[in-house]
Design a protein around this motif. Structure first.
Motif, PDB file in Angstrom:
ATOM      1  N   ASP A 163       0.829  -1.208   0.000  1.00  0.00           N
ATOM      2  CA  ASP A 163       0.000   0.000   0.000  1.00  0.00           C
ATOM      3  C   ASP A 163       0.866   1.263   0.000  1.00  0.00           C
ATOM      4  O   ASP A 163       0.514   2.261  -0.632  1.00  0.00           O
ATOM      5  CB  ASP A 163      -0.957   0.001   1.191  1.00  0.00           C
ATOM      6  CG  ASP A 163      -2.000  -1.108   1.079  1.00  0.00           C
ATOM      7  OD1 ASP A 163      -2.437  -1.396  -0.059  1.00  0.00           O
ATOM      8  OD2 ASP A 163      -2.372  -1.679   2.117  1.00  0.00           O
ATOM      9  N   MET A 183       0.813   4.135  -2.897  1.00  0.00           N
ATOM     10  CA  MET A 183       0.728   5.566  -2.596  1.00  0.00           C
ATOM     11  C   MET A 183       1.884   6.307  -3.283  1.00  0.00           C
ATOM     12  O   MET A 183       1.682   7.364  -3.872  1.00  0.00           O
ATOM     13  CB  MET A 183       0.759   5.801  -1.080  1.00  0.00           C
ATOM     14  CG  MET A 183       0.566   7.247  -0.683  1.00  0.00           C
ATOM     15  SD  MET A 183       0.357   7.495   1.101  1.00  0.00           S
ATOM     16  CE  MET A 183       1.968   7.087   1.700  1.00  0.00           C
ATOM     17  N   LYS A 184       3.072   5.724  -3.237  1.00  0.00           N
ATOM     18  CA  LYS A 184       4.233   6.337  -3.885  1.00  0.00           C
ATOM     19  C   LYS A 184       4.025   6.414  -5.394  1.00  0.00           C
ATOM     20  O   LYS A 184       4.310   7.433  -6.025  1.00  0.00           O
ATOM     21  CB  LYS A 184       5.508   5.542  -3.540  1.00  0.00           C
ATOM     22  CG  LYS A 184       6.753   6.036  -4.240  1.00  0.00           C
ATOM     23  CD  LYS A 184       7.130   7.433  -3.828  1.00  0.00           C
ATOM     24  CE  LYS A 184       8.440   7.840  -4.502  1.00  0.00           C
ATOM     25  NZ  LYS A 184       8.546   9.275  -4.654  1.00  0.00           N
ATOM     26  N   SER A 214       1.150   6.516  -6.990  1.00  0.00           N
ATOM     27  CA  SER A 214       0.078   7.455  -7.346  1.00  0.00           C
ATOM     28  C   SER A 214       0.504   8.911  -7.156  1.00  0.00           C
ATOM     29  O   SER A 214       0.084   9.777  -7.915  1.00  0.00           O
ATOM     30  CB  SER A 214      -1.196   7.161  -6.564  1.00  0.00           C
ATOM     31  OG  SER A 214      -1.064   7.536  -5.216  1.00  0.00           O
ATOM     32  N   LEU A 215       1.348   9.184  -6.155  1.00  0.00           N
ATOM     33  CA  LEU A 215       1.775  10.566  -5.891  1.00  0.00           C
ATOM     34  C   LEU A 215       3.123  10.897  -6.546  1.00  0.00           C
ATOM     35  O   LEU A 215       3.511  12.065  -6.589  1.00  0.00           O
ATOM     36  CB  LEU A 215       1.841  10.828  -4.385  1.00  0.00           C
ATOM     37  CG  LEU A 215       0.504  10.807  -3.661  1.00  0.00           C
ATOM     38  CD1 LEU A 215       0.704  10.904  -2.153  1.00  0.00           C
ATOM     39  CD2 LEU A 215      -0.408  11.919  -4.143  1.00  0.00           C
ATOM     40  N   PHE A 247      -3.681   5.825   5.307  1.00  0.00           N
ATOM     41  CA  PHE A 247      -3.310   6.212   3.948  1.00  0.00           C
ATOM     42  C   PHE A 247      -4.077   7.414   3.404  1.00  0.00           C
ATOM     43  O   PHE A 247      -3.476   8.288   2.776  1.00  0.00           O
ATOM     44  CB  PHE A 247      -3.425   5.015   2.999  1.00  0.00           C
ATOM     45  CG  PHE A 247      -2.347   4.008   3.240  1.00  0.00           C
ATOM     46  CD1 PHE A 247      -1.077   4.211   2.736  1.00  0.00           C
ATOM     47  CD2 PHE A 247      -2.594   2.889   4.006  1.00  0.00           C
ATOM     48  CE1 PHE A 247      -0.068   3.298   2.979  1.00  0.00           C
ATOM     49  CE2 PHE A 247      -1.592   1.976   4.256  1.00  0.00           C
ATOM     50  CZ  PHE A 247      -0.324   2.178   3.739  1.00  0.00           C
ATOM     51  N   GLU A 248      -5.379   7.477   3.617  1.00  0.00           N
ATOM     52  CA  GLU A 248      -6.147   8.614   3.089  1.00  0.00           C
ATOM     53  C   GLU A 248      -5.682   9.925   3.709  1.00  0.00           C
ATOM     54  O   GLU A 248      -5.489  10.914   3.009  1.00  0.00           O
ATOM     55  CB  GLU A 248      -7.640   8.409   3.324  1.00  0.00           C
ATOM     56  CG  GLU A 248      -8.248   7.359   2.417  1.00  0.00           C
ATOM     57  CD  GLU A 248      -9.736   7.183   2.654  1.00  0.00           C
ATOM     58  OE1 GLU A 248     -10.408   8.143   3.094  1.00  0.00           O
ATOM     59  OE2 GLU A 248     -10.225   6.072   2.400  1.00  0.00           O
ATOM     60  N   THR A 284      -2.102  10.775   2.447  1.00  0.00           N
ATOM     61  CA  THR A 284      -2.149  11.185   1.038  1.00  0.00           C
ATOM     62  C   THR A 284      -2.618  12.634   0.925  1.00  0.00           C
ATOM     63  O   THR A 284      -2.015  13.438   0.200  1.00  0.00           O
ATOM     64  CB  THR A 284      -3.081  10.257   0.236  1.00  0.00           C
ATOM     65  OG1 THR A 284      -2.534   8.934   0.276  1.00  0.00           O
ATOM     66  CG2 THR A 284      -3.206  10.703  -1.203  1.00  0.00           C
ATOM     67  N   GLU A 285      -3.676  12.989   1.644  1.00  0.00           N
ATOM     68  CA  GLU A 285      -4.178  14.369   1.607  1.00  0.00           C
ATOM     69  C   GLU A 285      -3.152  15.349   2.163  1.00  0.00           C
ATOM     70  O   GLU A 285      -2.966  16.436   1.631  1.00  0.00           O
ATOM     71  CB  GLU A 285      -5.512  14.490   2.361  1.00  0.00           C
ATOM     72  CG  GLU A 285      -6.663  13.867   1.621  1.00  0.00           C
ATOM     73  CD  GLU A 285      -6.812  14.383   0.188  1.00  0.00           C
ATOM     74  OE1 GLU A 285      -6.820  15.617  -0.010  1.00  0.00           O
ATOM     75  OE2 GLU A 285      -6.900  13.550  -0.723  1.00  0.00           O
ATOM     76  N   ILE A 328       0.114  15.016   2.173  1.00  0.00           N
ATOM     77  CA  ILE A 328       1.191  15.144   1.195  1.00  0.00           C
ATOM     78  C   ILE A 328       0.766  16.090   0.085  1.00  0.00           C
ATOM     79  O   ILE A 328       1.535  16.945  -0.356  1.00  0.00           O
ATOM     80  CB  ILE A 328       1.616  13.767   0.640  1.00  0.00           C
ATOM     81  CG1 ILE A 328       2.328  12.969   1.734  1.00  0.00           C
ATOM     82  CG2 ILE A 328       2.516  13.910  -0.589  1.00  0.00           C
ATOM     83  CD1 ILE A 328       2.524  11.502   1.416  1.00  0.00           C
ATOM     84  N   LYS A 329      -0.476  15.969  -0.374  1.00  0.00           N
ATOM     85  CA  LYS A 329      -0.979  16.851  -1.433  1.00  0.00           C
ATOM     86  C   LYS A 329      -0.979  18.309  -0.958  1.00  0.00           C
ATOM     87  O   LYS A 329      -0.661  19.214  -1.728  1.00  0.00           O
ATOM     88  CB  LYS A 329      -2.391  16.432  -1.852  1.00  0.00           C
ATOM     89  CG  LYS A 329      -2.408  15.168  -2.665  1.00  0.00           C
ATOM     90  CD  LYS A 329      -3.835  14.770  -3.003  1.00  0.00           C
ATOM     91  CE  LYS A 329      -3.888  13.469  -3.788  1.00  0.00           C
ATOM     92  NZ  LYS A 329      -5.276  13.057  -4.047  1.00  0.00           N
TER      93      LYS A 329
END
Length: 167
Positions: A73, A77-78, A80-81, A153-154, A157-158, A160-161
């Motif tokens: 996972d 994530m890596k 996708s980003l 993860f969610e 991820t947010e 990081i964005k």
């Protein structure tokens, strides 16, 4: 009597708001990342208290089922980003070097793998003992997320964005 209760409640609310203001504006939150530079198994170096972009530091062990379970996972994530952040996967000092090397070779995840053979990195991050333990470090060197257990993860991820909107 009712008036005194209202005043006490009002003072409590003001104190709570002042504390929240201090913690969000004036404090370091979760603190600064330690002043260490890690070198991965491929020779790449990252200075953790002055990263160029967000860095997710993940302490793990080959004997940790949760660590092994979350790695695919983390890789997703890596992927996708992309270049918006880096992952530094740090194996614990009690993990045999040969076992870690075998795992890394069998699982070529898109991470910077680091072996903490003397325990200095775990100590620098506040004596990490449990795995997985993760820290998200912002480009300014502040730790903005800390999790003992599997990564959320969610949320990460947010975050990081938010930390890397220009990329």
């Amino acid at each position: 009597m009712e008036n005194i209760g209202s005043k006490i409640f009002g003072l409590f609310v003001i104190g709570l708001l002042a504390t929240l203001l201090y913690l969000t504006v004036f404090s370091d939150g979760l603190g600064k990342a330690p002043n260490v530079t890690v070198t991965g198994t491929q020779g790449q170096s990252i200075t953790l208290n002055k990263p160029m972009k967000p860095v997710l530091v993940n302490f793990w062990a080959t004997s940790c089922p949760g660590c092994i379970k979350e790695m695919p996972d983390l890789a997703k994530m890596k992927q996708s980003l992309g270049d918006r952040f880096e992952i530094v996967a740090i194996s614990m000092n009690y993990d045999p070097t040969e076992q870690v090397e075998k795992f890394i070779k069998a699982n070529p995840y898109p991470f910077t793998f680091v072996m903490d053979t003397d325990g200095a990195l775990a100590k620098a991050f506040g004596d990490v003992l449990l795995t997985p333990t993760s820290f998200l470090i912002a480009p300014n060197g502040k730790i903005v997320y800390h999790q003992i257990g599997e990564v959320q993860f969610e949320m990460v991820t947010e975050r990081i964005k938010q930390l890397s909107p220009q990329i």
